[in-house]
Design a protein around this motif. Structure first.
Motif, PDB file in Angstrom:
ATOM      1  N   ASN A   1     -29.094  13.764  46.876  1.00 14.31           N
ATOM      2  CA  ASN A   1     -28.239  14.871  46.716  1.00 14.31           C
ATOM      3  C   ASN A   1     -27.757  15.463  47.969  1.00 14.31           C
ATOM      4  O   ASN A   1     -26.487  16.151  47.892  1.00 14.31           O
ATOM      5  CB  ASN A   1     -29.063  15.982  45.886  1.00 14.31           C
ATOM      6  CG  ASN A   1     -29.432  15.790  44.717  1.00 14.31           C
ATOM      7  OD1 ASN A   1     -28.929  15.010  43.985  1.00 14.31           O
ATOM      8  ND2 ASN A   1     -30.646  16.289  44.149  1.00 14.31           N
TER       9      ASN A   1
ATOM     10  N   LYS B   1     -24.786  13.472  48.635  1.00 20.59           N
ATOM     11  CA  LYS B   1     -23.668  13.718  47.608  1.00 20.59           C
ATOM     12  C   LYS B   1     -22.792  14.896  48.011  1.00 20.59           C
ATOM     13  O   LYS B   1     -21.432  14.850  47.891  1.00 20.59           O
ATOM     14  CB  LYS B   1     -24.164  13.851  46.238  1.00 20.59           C
ATOM     15  CG  LYS B   1     -24.578  12.462  45.557  1.00 20.59           C
ATOM     16  CD  LYS B   1     -24.996  12.726  44.119  1.00 20.59           C
ATOM     17  CE  LYS B   1     -25.296  11.537  43.533  1.00 20.59           C
ATOM     18  NZ  LYS B   1     -25.934  11.903  42.209  1.00 20.59           N
ATOM     19  N   ALA B   2     -23.666  15.940  48.484  1.00 23.05           N
ATOM     20  CA  ALA B   2     -22.828  17.235  48.625  1.00 23.05           C
ATOM     21  C   ALA B   2     -21.917  17.030  50.088  1.00 23.05           C
ATOM     22  O   ALA B   2     -20.822  17.666  49.941  1.00 23.05           O
ATOM     23  CB  ALA B   2     -23.963  18.415  49.050  1.00 23.05           C
TER      24      ALA B   2
ATOM     25  N   GLN C   1     -18.819  15.011  48.862  1.00 18.20           N
ATOM     26  CA  GLN C   1     -17.898  15.940  47.821  1.00 18.20           C
ATOM     27  C   GLN C   1     -17.062  16.595  48.950  1.00 18.20           C
ATOM     28  O   GLN C   1     -15.744  16.690  48.479  1.00 18.20           O
ATOM     29  CB  GLN C   1     -18.800  17.116  47.289  1.00 18.20           C
ATOM     30  CG  GLN C   1     -18.086  17.787  46.336  1.00 18.20           C
ATOM     31  CD  GLN C   1     -17.766  17.235  44.824  1.00 18.20           C
ATOM     32  OE1 GLN C   1     -18.858  16.561  44.245  1.00 18.20           O
ATOM     33  NE2 GLN C   1     -16.504  16.816  44.422  1.00 18.20           N
ATOM     34  N   GLN C   2     -17.675  17.030  49.966  1.00 15.77           N
ATOM     35  CA  GLN C   2     -16.694  17.873  50.935  1.00 15.77           C
ATOM     36  C   GLN C   2     -15.630  17.056  51.718  1.00 15.77           C
ATOM     37  O   GLN C   2     -14.339  17.390  51.725  1.00 15.77           O
ATOM     38  CB  GLN C   2     -17.586  18.526  52.156  1.00 15.77           C
ATOM     39  CG  GLN C   2     -18.566  19.735  51.490  1.00 15.77           C
ATOM     40  CD  GLN C   2     -19.249  20.164  52.716  1.00 15.77           C
ATOM     41  OE1 GLN C   2     -19.701  19.368  53.804  1.00 15.77           O
ATOM     42  NE2 GLN C   2     -19.531  21.596  52.811  1.00 15.77           N
TER      43      GLN C   2
ATOM     44  N   LEU D   1     -14.230  14.182  50.276  1.00 13.85           N
ATOM     45  CA  LEU D   1     -13.188  13.743  49.286  1.00 13.85           C
ATOM     46  C   LEU D   1     -12.326  14.862  49.048  1.00 13.85           C
ATOM     47  O   LEU D   1     -11.379  14.530  48.315  1.00 13.85           O
ATOM     48  CB  LEU D   1     -13.978  13.349  47.973  1.00 13.85           C
ATOM     49  CG  LEU D   1     -14.941  12.235  48.134  1.00 13.85           C
ATOM     50  CD1 LEU D   1     -15.647  11.755  46.645  1.00 13.85           C
ATOM     51  CD2 LEU D   1     -13.953  10.879  48.479  1.00 13.85           C
ATOM     52  N   THR D   2     -12.624  16.014  49.229  1.00 13.13           N
ATOM     53  CA  THR D   2     -11.569  17.138  49.049  1.00 13.13           C
ATOM     54  C   THR D   2     -10.309  16.929  50.241  1.00 13.13           C
ATOM     55  O   THR D   2      -9.208  17.502  50.053  1.00 13.13           O
ATOM     56  CB  THR D   2     -12.084  18.623  49.355  1.00 13.13           C
ATOM     57  OG1 THR D   2     -12.389  18.629  50.476  1.00 13.13           O
ATOM     58  CG2 THR D   2     -13.130  18.869  48.264  1.00 13.13           C
TER      59      THR D   2
ATOM     60  N   GLU E   1     -19.878   7.269  40.923  1.00 11.17           N
ATOM     61  CA  GLU E   1     -20.139   8.764  41.468  1.00 11.17           C
ATOM     62  C   GLU E   1     -18.771   8.900  42.491  1.00 11.17           C
ATOM     63  O   GLU E   1     -18.624  10.373  42.099  1.00 11.17           O
ATOM     64  CB  GLU E   1     -21.301   8.384  42.447  1.00 11.17           C
ATOM     65  CG  GLU E   1     -22.527   8.572  41.686  1.00 11.17           C
ATOM     66  CD  GLU E   1     -23.938   8.330  42.549  1.00 11.17           C
ATOM     67  OE1 GLU E   1     -23.661   8.078  43.819  1.00 11.17           O
ATOM     68  OE2 GLU E   1     -24.963   8.508  41.937  1.00 11.17           O
TER      69      GLU E   1
ATOM     70  N   ASN F   1     -16.493  10.225  39.833  1.00 10.55           N
ATOM     71  CA  ASN F   1     -16.875  11.717  39.119  1.00 10.55           C
ATOM     72  C   ASN F   1     -16.649  12.632  40.041  1.00 10.55           C
ATOM     73  O   ASN F   1     -16.514  13.861  39.794  1.00 10.55           O
ATOM     74  CB  ASN F   1     -18.282  11.417  38.602  1.00 10.55           C
ATOM     75  CG  ASN F   1     -18.310  10.572  37.632  1.00 10.55           C
ATOM     76  OD1 ASN F   1     -17.547  10.084  36.886  1.00 10.55           O
ATOM     77  ND2 ASN F   1     -19.687  10.106  37.440  1.00 10.55           N
ATOM     78  N   MET F   2     -16.715  12.595  41.557  1.00 14.51           N
ATOM     79  CA  MET F   2     -16.533  13.672  42.480  1.00 14.51           C
ATOM     80  C   MET F   2     -15.073  13.819  42.689  1.00 14.51           C
ATOM     81  O   MET F   2     -14.788  15.193  43.200  1.00 14.51           O
ATOM     82  CB  MET F   2     -17.134  13.183  43.855  1.00 14.51           C
ATOM     83  CG  MET F   2     -18.552  13.024  43.732  1.00 14.51           C
ATOM     84  SD  MET F   2     -19.398  12.470  45.378  1.00 14.51           S
ATOM     85  CE  MET F   2     -20.912  12.315  45.074  1.00 14.51           C
ATOM     86  N   SER F   3     -14.157  13.181  42.354  1.00  9.70           N
ATOM     87  CA  SER F   3     -12.721  13.417  42.865  1.00  9.70           C
ATOM     88  C   SER F   3     -11.652  12.812  41.735  1.00  9.70           C
ATOM     89  O   SER F   3     -11.884  11.769  41.312  1.00  9.70           O
ATOM     90  CB  SER F   3     -12.415  12.807  44.058  1.00  9.70           C
ATOM     91  OG  SER F   3     -10.984  12.954  44.387  1.00  9.70           O
TER      92      SER F   3
END
Length: 518
Positions: free
Chosen positions: A5, A8-9, A12-13, A15-16, A43, A46-48
């Motif tokens: 996790n 992943k967090a 996620q940042q 991928l922005t 994954e 799904n994140m972007s």
């Protein structure tokens, strides 16, 4: 779950920051690595919303390529899971293929884009290798910038048959158009030089003299440059390899205030800190001469001459070699110097470690968890390592320790098959059959080019005073290349600061002020 996790967090940042749509093309089978790879790319998708996934057939399975939507193939491929140390390579590839510019100099970009030949690189890595990502990331950047270049990262653990077939015994190992190209850590400039795209030194023709010019970009050099820049001085760093020997260090736990870090991560912090100041950094440049004229002049291997009112030498050290028959012939063919990088290549095999100090014993302990059997050879009658390390070593069932053992020869045909040593206690010679030899016998200062120029001791270390001054006026030195009694990162950083302050004091007392322009 492939990613925890926390990762992943963070992902996620990142991928922005994608600047364009991506298509990840996956070649997967029924094996576990393929399934883990499918989970990973799913994954990512799904994140972007910028990422889509397609199933295709690539040269290797499991593997995947990263491509910009609606464009030609980027040439960036990962064969095997890019986790461990290679996870950063994956993140950077996603960003750079999407259109985010890599952080390299314009002159280097032009050299990459000028390449006209078709170049297909394959880099074999292990996920525990901390030097491999530098090569993978450099070749990925080259692939993104030039459509004539393509690159595949091959995770050796997934493709062991290919590793065996190609006789790969060290990582990173790079193949170019199917032929062995190079082994070991390289930066983009090193790769370009090996391709024949070398700097001729012309970019330094108009460089103004520095107040303080630092030769070497390790902890000592970085510290010296930062202290110099903070004084408002015109400062430059010229370094063959930014970070120096620290790049080859795995875990670092003795930097006060930093509980634990890794060598490459620490080097990245140094480089980031240096970049916050107005410091001109000239990487992949080797100094070959230092002489005192009106100013101190540093001649580079490419013929360029840099000048400084003062110079700080922080050239660091390199691995000491045994100097026995077979060592040079079998480098990267069974002879290795980095157990963290190359250890996984010798899984299930018999290896030797030469050296009974902390580095040698730590290497034997690490390797014992991977290989079939480790023989540690120490030429003295007892080990020099810390007691706690010795206790751990002797507790391992697959380790043999030989003291009074003087290595005479490393044997082999096309690769290592054994080691011959002299038992100094009995005078008898013995031969051990094995497939790898890890040499851990200390370090040598990188000072050969200074012979006859500065005062040095019998070990080739630069003699300095309490201000860091050498025997040449205006030239200072810091770090492991000097005669300081202890060789530690934290001590090198302190000596770099000392040398910078010493150079600043020297300038105040000996250098005429620049004329004031009205």
């Amino acid at each position: 779950m492939v990613l925890d996790n926390q990762i992943k967090a963070q992902l996620q940042q990142y991928l922005t920051m994608l600047e364009g749509d991506l298509v990840i093309k996956v070649s997967a089978g029924e094996d576990k690595t393929s399934q883990d790879m499918l989970e990973l790319v799913t994954e990512l998708k799904n994140m972007s919303q910028r990422i889509t996934v397609e199933n295709v057939q690539l040269e290797r399975t499991p593997s995947f390529s990263i491509n910009k939507a609606g464009s030609e193939e980027s040439g960036v491929v990962f064969a095997g899971l890019p986790l461990g140390h290679e996870f950063t390579s994956l993140v950077l590839a996603l960003l750079q293929v999407s259109g985010r510019a890599p952080k390299i100099e314009d002159a280097v970009i032009k050299r990459i884009q000028a390449i006209k030949d078709k170049l297909h690189f394959e880099t074999f890595v292990s996920l525990t290798c901390h030097n491999c990502p530098d090569v993978v990331q450099a070749l990925n950047i080259m692939s993104v910038l030039n459509p004539n270049i393509s690159h595949v990262m091959v995770e050796g653990g997934t493709f062991q048959d290919e590793v065996q077939a190609r006789d790969i015994m060290a990582v990173p190992t790079v193949f170019l158009n199917g032929e062995n190209f190079a082994s070991g850590r390289m930066e983009i400039e090193d790769i370009l030089a090996k391709l024949g795209s070398q700097s001729d030194g012309s970019e330094f023709a108009d460089v103004e003299p520095f107040d303080i010019l630092v030769v070497g970009g390790g902890p000592a050099g970085s510290s010296a440059a930062i202290y110099s820049a903070r004084k408002g001085l015109r400062t430059g760093i010229v370094a063959e390899r930014f970070g120096g020997q620290v790049n080859d260090t795995l875990t670092i736990e003795n930097i006060i205030g930093t509980r634990s870090t890794e060598g490459p991560q620490f080097v990245a912090s140094l480089e980031g800190h240096v970049s916050e100041y107005d410091i001109e950094v000239m990487k992949s440049q080797r100094a070959v001469k230092v002489e005192r004229k009106e100013l101190v002049e540093v001649t580079l291997e490419n013929g360029a001459v840099l000048k400084g009112k003062t110079v700080i030498l922080s050239t660091g050290t390199r691995y000491r070699e045994l100097g026995v028959p077979g060592e040079e012939a079998f480098k990267n063919k069974g002879v290795a110097y980095c157990p963290h990088c190359d250890g996984p290549i010798f899984k299930g095999k018999n290896v030797a470690v030469v050296g009974g100090g902390n580095s040698g014993v730590e290497a034997a302990i690490d390797l014992a968890g991977v290989v079939k059997h480790v023989t540690l050879l120490q030429h003295r009658d007892e080990l020099k390592a810390d007691k706690v390390l010795q206790e751990r070593l002797y507790s391992l069932p697959n380790v043999t320790v030989l003291t009074n053992a003087s290595t005479q020869e490393i044997t082999g045909t096309d690769k290592v098959n054994g080691l011959t040593y002299l038992d100094k206690a009995t005078g008898e010679t013995h031969h051990i059959e094995l497939e790898g030899v890890f040499i851990q016998i200390g370090l040598l200062p990188n000072t050969e080019f200074l012979q006859g120029t500065l005062e040095m001791n019998q070990f080739g270390e630069i003699v300095i005073d309490k201000h860091g001054a050498t025997s040449m006026p205006g030239v200072f030195a810091a770090g492991d290349c000097t005669d300081t009694i202890y060789k530690q990162i934290v001590i090198s950083m302190g000596s770099g600061a000392t040398a910078a302050l010493g150079a600043f004091d020297y300038m105040i007392r000996h250098t005429a002020p620049d004329p004031v322009t009205v």
